[in-house]
Write a protein that holds these residues in place. Structure first.
Motif, PDB file in Angstrom:
ATOM      1  N   PRO A  32      -4.726  19.990 -13.269  1.00 54.77           N
ATOM      2  CA  PRO A  32      -5.484  18.741 -13.249  1.00 54.77           C
ATOM      3  C   PRO A  32      -6.559  18.768 -12.174  1.00 54.77           C
ATOM      4  CG  PRO A  32      -3.297  18.425 -12.292  1.00 54.77           C
ATOM      5  CD  PRO A  32      -3.301  19.779 -12.918  1.00 54.77           C
ATOM      6  N   ASN A  33      -7.752  18.251 -12.500  1.00 56.45           N
ATOM      7  CA  ASN A  33      -8.811  18.187 -11.498  1.00 56.45           C
ATOM      8  C   ASN A  33      -9.606  16.901 -11.548  1.00 56.45           C
ATOM      9  OD1 ASN A  33     -10.418  18.513 -13.733  1.00 56.45           O
ATOM     10  ND2 ASN A  33     -11.591  20.235 -12.936  1.00 56.45           N
ATOM     11  N   LEU A  34      -9.233  15.945 -12.435  1.00 58.94           N
ATOM     12  CA  LEU A  34      -9.939  14.676 -12.499  1.00 58.94           C
ATOM     13  C   LEU A  34      -9.811  13.921 -11.176  1.00 58.94           C
ATOM     14  CD1 LEU A  34     -11.628  13.164 -14.569  1.00 58.94           C
ATOM     15  CD2 LEU A  34      -9.568  11.974 -15.320  1.00 58.94           C
ATOM     16  N   MET A  35      -8.706  14.204 -10.438  1.00 56.68           N
ATOM     17  CA  MET A  35      -8.517  13.508  -9.162  1.00 56.68           C
ATOM     18  C   MET A  35      -9.609  13.863  -8.162  1.00 56.68           C
ATOM     19  SD  MET A  35      -5.266  15.655  -7.695  1.00 56.68           S
ATOM     20  CE  MET A  35      -5.298  17.441  -7.487  1.00 56.68           C
ATOM     21  N   PHE A  36     -10.172  15.057  -8.262  1.00 56.54           N
ATOM     22  CA  PHE A  36     -11.250  15.427  -7.348  1.00 56.54           C
ATOM     23  C   PHE A  36     -12.482  14.574  -7.629  1.00 56.54           C
ATOM     24  CE2 PHE A  36      -8.605  19.256  -7.530  1.00 56.54           C
ATOM     25  CZ  PHE A  36      -8.404  19.492  -6.184  1.00 56.54           C
ATOM     26  N   ALA A  37     -12.740  14.321  -8.887  1.00 53.73           N
ATOM     27  CA  ALA A  37     -13.871  13.465  -9.241  1.00 53.73           C
ATOM     28  C   ALA A  37     -13.657  12.044  -8.744  1.00 53.73           C
ATOM     29  CB  ALA A  37     -14.075  13.480 -10.754  1.00 53.73           C
ATOM     30  N   HIS A  38     -12.434  11.528  -8.890  1.00 56.12           N
ATOM     31  CA  HIS A  38     -12.148  10.151  -8.483  1.00 56.12           C
ATOM     32  C   HIS A  38     -12.395   9.930  -6.992  1.00 56.12           C
ATOM     33  CE1 HIS A  38     -10.851   9.469 -12.441  1.00 56.12           C
ATOM     34  NE2 HIS A  38      -9.542   9.468 -12.296  1.00 56.12           N
ATOM     35  N   LYS A  39     -12.152  10.950  -6.179  1.00 54.93           N
ATOM     36  CA  LYS A  39     -12.352  10.800  -4.733  1.00 54.93           C
ATOM     37  C   LYS A  39     -13.823  10.683  -4.375  1.00 54.93           C
ATOM     38  CE  LYS A  39      -8.121  13.214  -3.366  1.00 54.93           C
ATOM     39  NZ  LYS A  39      -7.538  14.403  -2.685  1.00 54.93           N
ATOM     40  N   HIS A  40     -14.691  11.261  -5.187  1.00 57.37           N
ATOM     41  CA  HIS A  40     -16.117  11.264  -4.878  1.00 57.37           C
ATOM     42  C   HIS A  40     -16.870  10.109  -5.534  1.00 57.37           C
ATOM     43  CE1 HIS A  40     -16.455  15.205  -2.823  1.00 57.37           C
ATOM     44  NE2 HIS A  40     -15.403  15.528  -3.571  1.00 57.37           N
ATOM     45  N   THR A  41     -16.221   9.345  -6.382  1.00 61.50           N
ATOM     46  CA  THR A  41     -16.890   8.266  -7.104  1.00 61.50           C
ATOM     47  C   THR A  41     -16.303   6.890  -6.803  1.00 61.50           C
ATOM     48  OG1 THR A  41     -15.415   8.634  -8.982  1.00 61.50           O
ATOM     49  CG2 THR A  41     -17.544   9.776  -9.011  1.00 61.50           C
ATOM     50  N   GLY A  42     -15.391   6.812  -5.826  1.00 62.63           N
ATOM     51  CA  GLY A  42     -14.808   5.537  -5.438  1.00 62.63           C
ATOM     52  C   GLY A  42     -13.705   5.046  -6.352  1.00 62.63           C
ATOM     53  N   VAL A  43     -13.335   5.826  -7.375  1.00 59.49           N
ATOM     54  CA  VAL A  43     -12.307   5.371  -8.305  1.00 59.49           C
ATOM     55  C   VAL A  43     -10.951   5.272  -7.615  1.00 59.49           C
ATOM     56  CG1 VAL A  43     -11.029   5.963 -10.400  1.00 59.49           C
ATOM     57  CG2 VAL A  43     -13.523   6.206 -10.342  1.00 59.49           C
ATOM     58  N   ASP A  44     -10.574   6.307  -6.852  1.00 56.76           N
ATOM     59  CA  ASP A  44      -9.298   6.275  -6.140  1.00 56.76           C
ATOM     60  C   ASP A  44      -9.183   5.044  -5.246  1.00 56.76           C
ATOM     61  OD1 ASP A  44      -8.033   8.435  -7.181  1.00 56.76           O
ATOM     62  OD2 ASP A  44      -8.208   9.719  -5.429  1.00 56.76           O
ATOM     63  N   LYS A  45     -10.225   4.793  -4.480  1.00 54.97           N
ATOM     64  CA  LYS A  45     -10.211   3.670  -3.542  1.00 54.97           C
ATOM     65  C   LYS A  45     -10.130   2.343  -4.279  1.00 54.97           C
ATOM     66  CE  LYS A  45     -12.694   2.006   0.552  1.00 54.97           C
ATOM     67  NZ  LYS A  45     -13.891   2.195   1.426  1.00 54.97           N
ATOM     68  N   THR A  46     -10.830   2.243  -5.391  1.00 57.38           N
ATOM     69  CA  THR A  46     -10.814   1.008  -6.172  1.00 57.38           C
ATOM     70  C   THR A  46      -9.438   0.754  -6.773  1.00 57.38           C
ATOM     71  OG1 THR A  46     -13.156   1.317  -6.703  1.00 57.38           O
ATOM     72  CG2 THR A  46     -11.924  -0.191  -8.097  1.00 57.38           C
ATOM     73  N   HIS A  47      -8.783   1.820  -7.258  1.00 53.00           N
ATOM     74  CA  HIS A  47      -7.418   1.680  -7.778  1.00 53.00           C
ATOM     75  C   HIS A  47      -6.465   1.220  -6.685  1.00 53.00           C
ATOM     76  CE1 HIS A  47      -8.053   4.710 -11.343  1.00 53.00           C
ATOM     77  NE2 HIS A  47      -8.660   3.559 -11.530  1.00 53.00           N
ATOM     78  N   LYS A  48      -6.519   1.898  -5.541  1.00 50.89           N
ATOM     79  CA  LYS A  48      -5.514   1.685  -4.500  1.00 50.89           C
ATOM     80  C   LYS A  48      -5.723   0.393  -3.726  1.00 50.89           C
ATOM     81  CE  LYS A  48      -4.804   6.662  -3.874  1.00 50.89           C
ATOM     82  NZ  LYS A  48      -5.050   7.841  -2.985  1.00 50.89           N
ATOM     83  N   GLU A  49      -6.972   0.088  -3.376  1.00 50.25           N
ATOM     84  CA  GLU A  49      -7.216  -1.051  -2.485  1.00 50.25           C
ATOM     85  C   GLU A  49      -7.489  -2.354  -3.225  1.00 50.25           C
ATOM     86  OE1 GLU A  49      -9.828  -0.370   0.783  1.00 50.25           O
ATOM     87  OE2 GLU A  49      -9.247   1.724   1.005  1.00 50.25           O
ATOM     88  N   LEU A  50      -8.014  -2.273  -4.436  1.00 53.02           N
ATOM     89  CA  LEU A  50      -8.307  -3.489  -5.188  1.00 53.02           C
ATOM     90  C   LEU A  50      -7.377  -3.703  -6.364  1.00 53.02           C
ATOM     91  CD1 LEU A  50     -12.231  -3.348  -5.237  1.00 53.02           C
ATOM     92  CD2 LEU A  50     -10.732  -4.549  -3.636  1.00 53.02           C
TER      93      LEU A  50
END
Length: 905
Positions: free
Chosen positions: A126-144
């Motif tokens: 899996p490598n989609l997680m690398f993209a999420h870190k650079h596009t704010g997706v991870d942060k949006t999932h976790k913090e909002l």
């Protein structure tokens, strides 16, 4: 968008600055990857869709064709986004009668659309997680806590394997993410070989994978793949059959039917990962997409994978007004199956792309010899046959100058067991070698890996083995625009693409029957990434936000990247507003209108200072906003070299990071306000006048597109001093855009005329005979799209005698260049047409003639004779004309040669 105002008209949209064309028939032709479906037409009626008059016109049309005795096969009827029908005309000679019916406003030849990516590889990490870190997706999932819940997203594609556990493993059951959708085609459908769909009961994809991969990027919620918006409700609208049936294409009427179904199901967001070619906003699908935007649906589409062909390669339907068309950025991690190589002095393991055909996996359990031969033309590109045999060996080839199918076919004919093609750079694109006649696998490897193998072959033998071993390596191109991603602008100088997102080497779900997971590359992967972002914005605003606002938030919160080959930022014609960032989008407290600026053109001798008024909206209900602006110049680009010749790879200024670019070779911009910062009250809006100055130190004859970004620096007076930056890209043309040539320069070899089948140009006063085997071919090349192209035969006094077959064409895309050439043609075959509909045929008489080509220059009025670039051939003499009276007019119109073939570099 100043100077180009769009109003409802032709199929929904027409240009306000130009008079409408008078013909009711359009021989529209888009060059590139989109092809014409011969004999099939859209028939548009006069009234607006979804009105009582619309229903009445459908009933009247049926009566009128019966009375007129016109034989048609009714493919589809449309009432929501388009008022009309799609038909097959069984007798081509009845086209004029059809167009003359009272209910008919216009007819359009139907087109066929291709998928935007190729066939998958085996399971990879899996490598989609690398993209999420650079596009704010991870942060949006976790913090909002945003996941798209409550938002409906439609996927118009190859269907989806909804039984995949990461996608819910269900269909329309309570709590299932899949609650809407239909199969419009069936497994056996292919618009090129099996044109009539046979829909299945469910839109499940078990044989292709493209739509399943797309859906996973949006909504997967597993350990291996987590989509951008895993809580959305999905609609699946299947428009492609299984690969291997033929051309792998879908006709426009099928796509439009799916768009109407998604509209009927009240989707909030629709993703369309297909298209290509040099498109127009007037294309029927672009217009339908614009109608969906007007009706409150966020439309997201892939920009296209034709980047290697240069400017004007963004395709339909992504050019529809208000559609978010998406460029591809490379992922930061490359994951793939590996190839283990053993040489005389060194061993290495390398990654490779997905194979060109999922039926033929690149698996070699035991070591196989690798060779890097030259073909019979002395090239290492494998575009011609071989004089040697390579039984049981893997052939290493260089990318370029012919299709992957051709490369694989020549290698297979020589006995090869597999093919590795090394790319131009470190990119692992998804190739396509799907063909019923191919039985060997083909993969892409990086340029540096290909060169390393060649160097080792100089020392001795090299063997390769490939099992199910996977590798994950850092991608040196991570965060850069993918090489394949299409360029703008659109033909009417609107900025394209709109924004960028991760699309290069994306790991996502795949049909269970094809392995369950794979990694693919394409703007097809970038588009659903942005569709997922749109769903998060809609959820964050409880869907109380307009489609325009969603588009503005995504575009203005994006981050433009630097041009690694030059100084300054990469041109927005390549990256749009930049790499999308969902965290900045959902947390934005301000927006600016418009989100992008197209400056049209600056004229020599005029003031080069364009003034644009933007409106800044402060969304904070309690705090004042202070605004300043920083200007950041971006690269200027041109399709023309210093000697005036056309090149597919755009020329860049500044030419390299080491180039000293004087201030006068760069554009500039500033706010017309002596009191800075500009203050905006809570909940209020403020107009801002921005002056943009074109470069003065670049030659207008070089035909530059200059560009830059207006970075608005925003600061609120709250306790924490909230600060944000919004970016507005702009683009303009240096010179008078309306005088830009459309046809290639004569010194580049086009246009020319020759006896059919010969490359020798007819000289002055040449004598020719026209009969069933001897005809005169007219070859031309378009370096710029044109709204109208006319090819006529004129006598020695320059009086028009008639149009040639395929001699009146509207909304033409530009030709793509390659070393083998790509051009268009028409034929002098003894039949001329007296009308622009090309239906009133007349026999050609003996005499002295010239061919005349009129190509409408950009943004010019087709009724203005001064608006055309005109070319005359040399004079020639037709001694005799002997027509085959048994040959139908449609056959004469369909006379083609190799110039119409599209080559995949």
């Amino acid at each position: 968008m100043v100077l180009i105002t769009r109003v409802l008209g032709l199929l929904g949209l027409a240009l306000a600055h130009a008079l409408p064309l008078q013909s009711k028939l359009s021989q529209k032709s888009a060059l590139g990857l989109v092809e014409i479906q011969h004999g099939s037409y859209f028939v548009e009626f006069h009234s607006e869709p979804a009105t009582p008059a619309c229903e009445e016109e459908h009933a009247q049309f049926i009566k009128q064709i019966r009375v007129a005795g016109i034989n048609v096969h009714m493919r589809n009827s449309f009432r929501r986004l388009f008022n009309g029908v799609a038909i097959d005309l069984l007798n081509g000679s009845q086209l004029q009668r059809l167009a003359a019916l009272p209910t008919v406003k216009r007819t359009w030849p139907m087109q066929m659309r291709s998928r935007s990516t190729a066939i998958p590889s085996s399971n990879v990490l899996p490598n989609l997680m690398f993209a999420h870190k650079h596009t704010g997706v991870d942060k949006t999932h976790k913090e909002l806590g945003l996941d798209g819940t409550g938002v409906k997203v439609g996927v118009i594609d190859t269907g989806v394997d909804y039984l995949h556990p990461d996608l819910g493993g269900c269909w329309k059951t309570p709590g299932c993410p899949f609650q809407f959708g239909s199969d419009f085609v069936g497994d056996g459908y292919d618009s090129g070989t099996t044109p009539y769909p046979h829909p299945g009961p469910y839109p499940r994809d078990t044989c292709d994978g493209h739509g399943t991969h797309v859906a996973g990027i949006i909504a997967a919620k597993g350990d291996k793949v987590k989509g951008v918006a895993p809580g959305v409700t999905l609609g699946v609208y299947r428009i492609f059959g299984c690969p291997g049936n033929g051309t792998g294409q879908a006709a426009d009427d099928v796509i439009l039917k799916a768009m109407e179904a998604a509209h009927s199901d009240h989707m909030d967001v629709i993703n369309m990962s297909f298209g290509g070619g040099s498109g127009w906003s007037e294309d029927p699908l672009s217009v339908a997409a614009a109608r969906l935007v007007r009706d409150g649906i966020v439309m997201v589409a892939s920009a296209g994978n034709d980047g290697a062909n240069g400017l004007y390669t963004s395709g339909s339907p992504g050019l529809g007004v208000g559609v978010i068309n998406v460029a591809s950025f490379e992922n930061w991690m490359t994951t793939s199956l590996s190839i283990d190589l053993i040489g005389r002095y060194s061993n290495m393991s390398i990654v490779h792309s997905s194979p060109g055909n999922s039926k033929h996996r690149f698996v070699f359990e035991l070591p196989v010899p690798v060779v890097a031969p030259t073909d019979s033309a002395g090239s290492n590109e494998g575009c011609t046959s071989y004089n040697s045999r390579f039984d049981g060996q893997i052939v290493l080839l260089k990318r370029g100058n012919c299709t992957f199918v051709e490369k694989a076919a020549h290698a297979q004919d020589a006995g090869a067991a597999g093919v590795m093609v090394y790319n131009y750079d470190s990119e692992l694109m998804s190739p396509s070698s799907a063909s019923a006649n191919l039985t060997i696998p083909l993969v892409i490897i990086k340029a540096e890996d290909g060169q390393a193998i060649i160097d080792e072959l100089k020392n001795g033998s090299v063997t390769a083995s490939a099992t199910n071993h996977t590798m994950s390596v850092a991608n040196p191109l991570g965060g850069q625009v993918s090489h394949f991603s299409s360029w703008g602008p659109d033909p009417e100088l609107q900025l394209s693409p709109a924004v960028g997102a991760p699309g290069g080497n994306i790991f996502s779900t795949f049909p269970l029957a094809l392995g369950g997971y794979t990694s693919l590359s394409g703007t097809s992967m970038a588009s659903p990434y942005v569709a997922g972002m749109a769903a998060l914005i809609l959820q964050s605003r409880a869907k109380k936000v307009s489609t325009d606002e969603v588009r503005q938030l995504i575009l203005e919160s994006a981050h433009p990247i630097a041009d690694k080959n030059s100084t300054g930022l990469l041109s927005p014609l390549r990256q749009g507003s930049g790499l999308a960032d969902i965290w900045d989008a959902v947390s934005a407290l301000a927006i600016i209108e418009p989100p992008q600026l197209s400056l049209n053109y600056t004229v020599a001798g005029d003031v080069r200072d364009s003034v644009r008024v933007l409106t800044l909206h402060n969304s904070s209900p309690t705090n004042f906003l202070a605004c300043t602006m920083t200007h950041i110049a971006a690269s200027s680009v041109s399709s023309y070299m210093t000697n005036g010749s056309f090149a597919a790879t755009p020329r860049i200024w500044p030419e390299s990071p080491q180039t000293h670019a004087s201030r006068d070779t760069l554009p500039n911009a500033y706010i017309d306000n002596s009191t800075l910062p500009i203050r905006v009250a809570p909940g209020a809006s403020q107009e801002i006048s921005v002056h943009i100055t074109a470069p003065t130190g670049l030659r207008e004859s070089d035909r530059w597109f200059y560009s830059g970004y207006l970075q608005f620096n925003l600061l609120w007076d709250d306790e924490v001093g909230t600060a944000r930056s919004l970016h507005i890209p702009y683009m303009g043309y240096l010179g008078n855009y309306t005088q830009l040539d459309v046809l290639s320069a004569p010194d580049e070899g086009f246009p020319y005329i020759s006896v059919k089948g010969s490359t020798d140009t007819l000289g002055d006063d040449a004598h020719v005979t026209i009969n069933g085997t001897h005809r005169v071919a007219v070859h031309y090349r378009l370096e710029h799209p044109t709204r109208l192209l006319k090819i006529q035969l004129v006598d020695d006094a320059n009086v028009t005698q008639g149009y040639l077959p395929r001699g009146y064409l509207e909304y033409m895309g530009r030709n793509y260049q390659s070393s083998r050439g790509h051009y268009s043609n028409s034929t002098i075959n003894g039949t001329l047409y007296k009308d622009t509909d090309l239906t009133k045929a007349t026999d050609l008489e003996n005499g002295m003639y010239r061919v005349r080509i009129d190509a409408l220059r950009p943004l010019r009025d087709p009724q203005d004779p001064e608006g055309y670039q005109i070319w005359h051939s040399s004079r020639f003499i037709i001694d005799s004309v002997s027509l085959d009276k048994n040959m139908t007019a449609s056959k004469l119109n369909d006379d083609k040669d190799i110039g119409d073939k599209v080559f995949q570099p």
